[in-house]
Write a protein that holds these residues in place. Structure first.
Motif, PDB file in Angstrom:
ATOM      1  N   GLY A  24      26.647  25.394   3.911  1.00  0.00           N
ATOM      2  CA  GLY A  24      25.787  26.566   3.863  1.00  0.00           C
ATOM      3  C   GLY A  24      24.828  26.718   5.020  1.00  0.00           C
ATOM      4  O   GLY A  24      23.810  27.407   4.903  1.00  0.00           O
ATOM      5  N   HIS A  25      25.142  26.136   6.173  1.00  0.00           N
ATOM      6  CA  HIS A  25      24.253  26.220   7.335  1.00  0.00           C
ATOM      7  C   HIS A  25      24.480  27.552   8.056  1.00  0.00           C
ATOM      8  O   HIS A  25      25.138  27.611   9.095  1.00  0.00           O
ATOM      9  N   LEU A  26      23.910  28.594   7.492  1.00  0.00           N
ATOM     10  CA  LEU A  26      24.093  29.922   8.073  1.00  0.00           C
ATOM     11  C   LEU A  26      23.438  30.040   9.438  1.00  0.00           C
ATOM     12  O   LEU A  26      23.921  30.760  10.309  1.00  0.00           O
ATOM     13  N   ASP A  27      22.324  29.352   9.630  1.00  0.00           N
ATOM     14  CA  ASP A  27      21.629  29.373  10.914  1.00  0.00           C
ATOM     15  C   ASP A  27      22.062  28.205  11.787  1.00  0.00           C
ATOM     16  O   ASP A  27      22.440  27.134  11.277  1.00  0.00           O
ATOM     17  N   ALA A  28      21.975  28.373  13.101  1.00  0.00           N
ATOM     18  CA  ALA A  28      22.214  27.266  14.033  1.00  0.00           C
ATOM     19  C   ALA A  28      21.147  26.194  13.826  1.00  0.00           C
ATOM     20  O   ALA A  28      19.994  26.490  13.490  1.00  0.00           O
ATOM     21  N   ALA A  75      38.030  22.055   5.410  1.00  0.00           N
ATOM     22  CA  ALA A  75      38.294  20.789   4.724  1.00  0.00           C
ATOM     23  C   ALA A  75      37.177  20.434   3.754  1.00  0.00           C
ATOM     24  O   ALA A  75      36.832  19.271   3.580  1.00  0.00           O
ATOM     25  N   GLY A  76      36.599  21.443   3.108  1.00  0.00           N
ATOM     26  CA  GLY A  76      35.691  21.200   1.997  1.00  0.00           C
ATOM     27  C   GLY A  76      34.229  21.059   2.341  1.00  0.00           C
ATOM     28  O   GLY A  76      33.839  20.958   3.503  1.00  0.00           O
ATOM     29  N   ASP A  77      33.410  21.055   1.286  1.00  0.00           N
ATOM     30  CA  ASP A  77      31.943  21.041   1.385  1.00  0.00           C
ATOM     31  C   ASP A  77      31.438  22.195   2.260  1.00  0.00           C
ATOM     32  O   ASP A  77      30.498  22.034   3.043  1.00  0.00           O
ATOM     33  N   LEU A  78      32.050  23.332   2.112  1.00  0.00           N
ATOM     34  CA  LEU A  78      31.569  24.514   2.822  1.00  0.00           C
ATOM     35  C   LEU A  78      30.253  24.974   2.236  1.00  0.00           C
ATOM     36  O   LEU A  78      29.430  25.594   2.924  1.00  0.00           O
ATOM     37  N   ILE A  79      30.036  24.672   0.965  1.00  0.00           N
ATOM     38  CA  ILE A  79      28.789  24.985   0.282  1.00  0.00           C
ATOM     39  C   ILE A  79      28.307  23.740  -0.440  1.00  0.00           C
ATOM     40  O   ILE A  79      29.006  22.741  -0.517  1.00  0.00           O
ATOM     41  N   ALA A  90      22.604  30.863  -4.830  1.00  0.00           N
ATOM     42  CA  ALA A  90      23.834  30.272  -5.384  1.00  0.00           C
ATOM     43  C   ALA A  90      24.954  30.200  -4.349  1.00  0.00           C
ATOM     44  O   ALA A  90      26.140  30.277  -4.685  1.00  0.00           O
ATOM     45  N   ASP A  91      24.595  30.051  -3.082  1.00  0.00           N
ATOM     46  CA  ASP A  91      25.537  29.914  -1.961  1.00  0.00           C
ATOM     47  C   ASP A  91      26.407  31.152  -1.754  1.00  0.00           C
ATOM     48  O   ASP A  91      27.359  31.132  -0.962  1.00  0.00           O
ATOM     49  N   GLU A  92      26.081  32.253  -2.405  1.00  0.00           N
ATOM     50  CA  GLU A  92      26.870  33.472  -2.231  1.00  0.00           C
ATOM     51  C   GLU A  92      26.825  34.015  -0.799  1.00  0.00           C
ATOM     52  O   GLU A  92      27.861  34.488  -0.288  1.00  0.00           O
ATOM     53  N   PRO A  93      25.670  33.951  -0.090  1.00  0.00           N
ATOM     54  CA  PRO A  93      25.682  34.424   1.298  1.00  0.00           C
ATOM     55  C   PRO A  93      26.642  33.644   2.187  1.00  0.00           C
ATOM     56  O   PRO A  93      27.287  34.219   3.076  1.00  0.00           O
ATOM     57  N   SER A  94      26.765  32.338   1.973  1.00  0.00           N
ATOM     58  CA  SER A  94      27.687  31.540   2.786  1.00  0.00           C
ATOM     59  C   SER A  94      29.133  31.906   2.497  1.00  0.00           C
ATOM     60  O   SER A  94      29.954  32.037   3.415  1.00  0.00           O
ATOM     61  N   LEU A  95      29.459  32.053   1.225  1.00  0.00           N
ATOM     62  CA  LEU A  95      30.830  32.414   0.869  1.00  0.00           C
ATOM     63  C   LEU A  95      31.188  33.783   1.430  1.00  0.00           C
ATOM     64  O   LEU A  95      32.292  33.990   1.938  1.00  0.00           O
ATOM     65  N   GLN A  96      30.258  34.727   1.357  1.00  0.00           N
ATOM     66  CA  GLN A  96      30.515  36.056   1.891  1.00  0.00           C
ATOM     67  C   GLN A  96      30.649  36.031   3.405  1.00  0.00           C
ATOM     68  O   GLN A  96      31.545  36.670   3.979  1.00  0.00           O
ATOM     69  N   GLY A 109      35.666  20.374  -1.633  1.00  0.00           N
ATOM     70  CA  GLY A 109      34.987  19.112  -1.366  1.00  0.00           C
ATOM     71  C   GLY A 109      34.250  18.692  -2.616  1.00  0.00           C
ATOM     72  O   GLY A 109      34.200  19.436  -3.602  1.00  0.00           O
ATOM     73  N   ASN A 110      33.654  17.528  -2.610  1.00  0.00           N
ATOM     74  CA  ASN A 110      32.897  17.111  -3.784  1.00  0.00           C
ATOM     75  C   ASN A 110      31.716  18.040  -4.059  1.00  0.00           C
ATOM     76  O   ASN A 110      31.356  18.304  -5.207  1.00  0.00           O
ATOM     77  N   HIS A 111      31.109  18.601  -2.986  1.00  0.00           N
ATOM     78  CA  HIS A 111      29.946  19.462  -3.208  1.00  0.00           C
ATOM     79  C   HIS A 111      30.325  20.823  -3.782  1.00  0.00           C
ATOM     80  O   HIS A 111      29.456  21.511  -4.331  1.00  0.00           O
ATOM     81  N   GLU A 112      31.570  21.219  -3.680  1.00  0.00           N
ATOM     82  CA  GLU A 112      31.979  22.447  -4.368  1.00  0.00           C
ATOM     83  C   GLU A 112      31.852  22.293  -5.886  1.00  0.00           C
ATOM     84  O   GLU A 112      31.808  23.286  -6.618  1.00  0.00           O
ATOM     85  N   PHE A 113      31.793  21.050  -6.372  1.00  0.00           N
ATOM     86  CA  PHE A 113      31.655  20.781  -7.799  1.00  0.00           C
ATOM     87  C   PHE A 113      30.208  20.507  -8.216  1.00  0.00           C
ATOM     88  O   PHE A 113      29.971  20.083  -9.349  1.00  0.00           O
ATOM     89  N   ASP A 114      29.245  20.744  -7.330  1.00  0.00           N
ATOM     90  CA  ASP A 114      27.854  20.415  -7.653  1.00  0.00           C
ATOM     91  C   ASP A 114      27.376  21.065  -8.943  1.00  0.00           C
ATOM     92  O   ASP A 114      26.595  20.487  -9.693  1.00  0.00           O
ATOM     93  N   LYS A 115      27.802  22.288  -9.187  1.00  0.00           N
ATOM     94  CA  LYS A 115      27.377  23.002 -10.402  1.00  0.00           C
ATOM     95  C   LYS A 115      28.497  23.077 -11.441  1.00  0.00           C
ATOM     96  O   LYS A 115      28.413  23.850 -12.394  1.00  0.00           O
ATOM     97  N   GLY A 116      29.571  22.299 -11.225  1.00  0.00           N
ATOM     98  CA  GLY A 116      30.619  22.216 -12.218  1.00  0.00           C
ATOM     99  C   GLY A 116      31.783  23.160 -11.973  1.00  0.00           C
ATOM    100  O   GLY A 116      31.753  24.033 -11.110  1.00  0.00           O
ATOM    101  N   ARG A 117      32.825  22.955 -12.769  1.00  0.00           N
ATOM    102  CA  ARG A 117      34.083  23.687 -12.579  1.00  0.00           C
ATOM    103  C   ARG A 117      33.913  25.182 -12.836  1.00  0.00           C
ATOM    104  O   ARG A 117      34.511  26.001 -12.140  1.00  0.00           O
TER     105      ARG A 117
END
Length: 549
Positions: A24-28, A75-79, A90-96, A109-117
């Motif tokens: 979720g690193h939208l900024d540099a 390869a995962g952990d995009l959020i 809720a990481d929606e800006p990153s996904l968009q 990635g494992n962090h995609e499961f931070d809030k569950g399935r």
């Protein structure tokens, strides 16, 4: 009349771009790197800004002008574990934004499961019914979900025995069907919230990947690429071609893959490399969008054989390419919305930086602060000791010259939104818990728990694992812990379910989830300390954990 030979068709070049661990690193952000072009014993380049979704999108736009068929894969952990500008929504800006930049597919990635399935499925498919209703659909109504496909060949739904998400996705690129297979580390269950993955099983990565190859072939795929959230590391520079010193779990996985698989795009370890393992190409692009892996596959159109794979890890530099107008405008709007919400001053502190740098014993100043905040929030439940996992502390609390922490600065320190869970442990169980810091099956390294004021102990690094806590050194408010006595303790819900390979927490009796989140706990404590005229600000850890010299 002489016959004329048919001229062989020219090889086809298929261009890919790999990314991983965007978080979720939208900024540099600052990126300190050593390039293969620099002497290893020479002066390092100073940290520079790199990444940012606007700069990533600009680079991809420019590269697509050269090849409109270019595919971007992850390869995962995009959020997850994201800065405030993403996590507070809720990481929606990153996904968009990743969708707008043209991401095609990514492994989970494992962090995609931070809030569950359930939340992961919402983030994939859209909707507003969420475990975090105060964040979901707050940035924009009617969230439509990610426009790319999450893949997970080795995450199975226990009810059906089939992959919980698609195992693969096939793309037709210049007449060649390229199959992308996704997987996540098989030990992901040990580093995510157990209650969020009920009904899911994480199986062997290589076995799951190999198992889907026949089905992909039946659908016409002839070139196979693995996207896997598992990695390794090397002492070689991030952009050294064909590095040879790669170590870590990914190496063993690659050696067991079907021979048809020639390219593996990896993640998880936040390292940059472009290596060879048994003749196969294995890449990783650091983290946070600082680096992208430009990959060129040369394919024989007659046989679909991969003739060559070229990789170049490149730093994403701000302003290097003409802007992607839509993504740049979206980022500008996200900044404005987030800055307004997060810039509010919160509390005075007495140090510019309360940092994560640990002593040789494993204690950090920010760890002391968070553990004390947890204890403060749960004293009413009879809690005497608080434990915090170091991996849950994502940033220093860096407030700058004005010595006033803002909501945003606090939020980025503890971005997971975990809740406080009180439970009972005996003195013997607490000692066993501390020994688990050095006995962690499935974990890559030791992990020292951060502890609250009033509790202390000493450990001996020269002693065998499992027997490092010095007998008699466990003290609570000046008195030695009694093995047979019960003590009320608190940990976040991730640890309480045995996360991070600490099973003692999982088996503890009399658990009570306060439903109070870590961010709110830290905010409350900082405000309390400020109002009392004693703002928190340890420049150094308090010395609660000691080692035998």
């Amino acid at each position: 009349m002489t016959g004329c030979a048919t001229r062989p068709a020219a090889p086809i070049q298929i261009n890919l771009v790999g990314m991983n661990d965007f978080h979720g690193h939208l900024d540099a952000t600052k990126f300190d790197y050593t390039s293969a072009a620099q002497p290893r014993d020479g002066a390092r380049s100073p940290p520079q800004l790199a990444g940012g979704i606007d700069n990533i999108a600009a680079a991809l736009q420019a590269w697509r002008r050269d090849d409109p068929s270019l595919l971007v894969v992850g390869a995962g952990d995009l959020i997850g574990a994201s800065p405030a500008m993403s996590s507070m929504w809720a990481d929606e800006p990153s996904l968009q934004a990743l969708t707008m930049a043209g991401l095609f597919a990514s492994s989970v990635g494992n962090h995609e499961f931070d809030k569950g399935r359930a939340e992961l499925l919402r983030q994939q498919n859209g909707g507003c019914v969420s475990i975090v209703p105060e964040r979901a659909c707050q940035f924009a109504p009617n969230f439509k979900g990610a426009g790319f496909t999450y893949l997970a060949a080795n995450v199975l739904d226990s009810a059906t025995g089939k992959p919980f998400l698609p195992a693969y996705r096939i793309a037709d690129v210049k007449g060649v069907k390229v199959g992308f297979i996704g997987a996540v580390l098989k030990d992901a269950a040990s580093v995510v919230l157990a209650s969020g993955i009920v009904g899911l099983s994480f199986v062997d990565e290589a076995d799951a990947i190999n198992a889907v190859i026949p089905d992909m072939r039946a659908k016409g795929a002839s070139v196979f690429v693995v996207l896997i959230h598992e990695g390794g590391s090397t002492s070689e520079p991030f952009d050294k071609p064909d590095c040879t010193e790669l170590k870590g779990p990914i190496v063993g996985i690659v050696k067991r893959l079907d021979p048809a698989i020639r390219l593996i795009v990896s993640g998880h370890t936040h390292k940059g490399f472009q290596c060879k393992v048994d003749g196969r190409t294995v890449t990783q692009a650091e983290m946070g969008g600082h680096v992208l892996s430009r990959i060129a596959l040369t394919v024989d159109p007659a046989t679909s054989a991969v003739l060559d794979i070229g990789v170049k890890n490149v730093v994403v530099k701000p302003g290097q390419y003409p802007p992607h107008e839509a993504v740049a405008a979206y980022l500008k709007a996200a900044r404005a919305r987030s800055e307004q919400a997060l810039a509010r001053p919160l509390a005075r502190v007495s140090a510019r930086t309360i940092g994560r740098k640990a002593t040789p014993a494993g204690e950090s100043a920010i760890g002391d602060l968070i553990a004390d905040a947890m204890l403060n929030a749960t004293r009413a439940h009879g809690v005497k000791i608080a434990f915090m996992n170091a991996g849950g502390i994502r940033k220093d609390l860096d407030v700058g010259e004005n010595m006033v922490a803002s909501y945003g600065q606090v939020q980025i320190v503890v971005p997971f939104g975990n809740t406080m869970v009180a439970m009972d442990l005996t003195g013997a169980q607490i000692r066993a818990l501390l020994e688990q810091q050095w006995v962690r099956p499935g974990a890559a390294e030791d992990s020292i728990l951060q502890i609250s004021n009033g509790f202390s102990y000493t450990w001996n690094p020269a002693a065998p694992r499992g027997a490092r806590v010095v007998p008699g050194s466990l003290m609570l408010n000046g008195r030695a812990l009694d093995d047979a006595s019960s003590y009320r303790i608190v940990a976040n819900n991730f640890l309480a379910e045995g996360g991070d390979n600490f099973p003692v927490f999982k088996d503890a009796p009399n658990k009570f989830d306060t439903q109070v989140r870590d961010f709110d706990v830290l905010v409350e404590y900082l405000v309390k300390m400020d109002k009392a005229g004693t703002p928190f600000g340890l420049n150094m850890p308090a010395g609660r954990i000691q080692i035998v010299k």
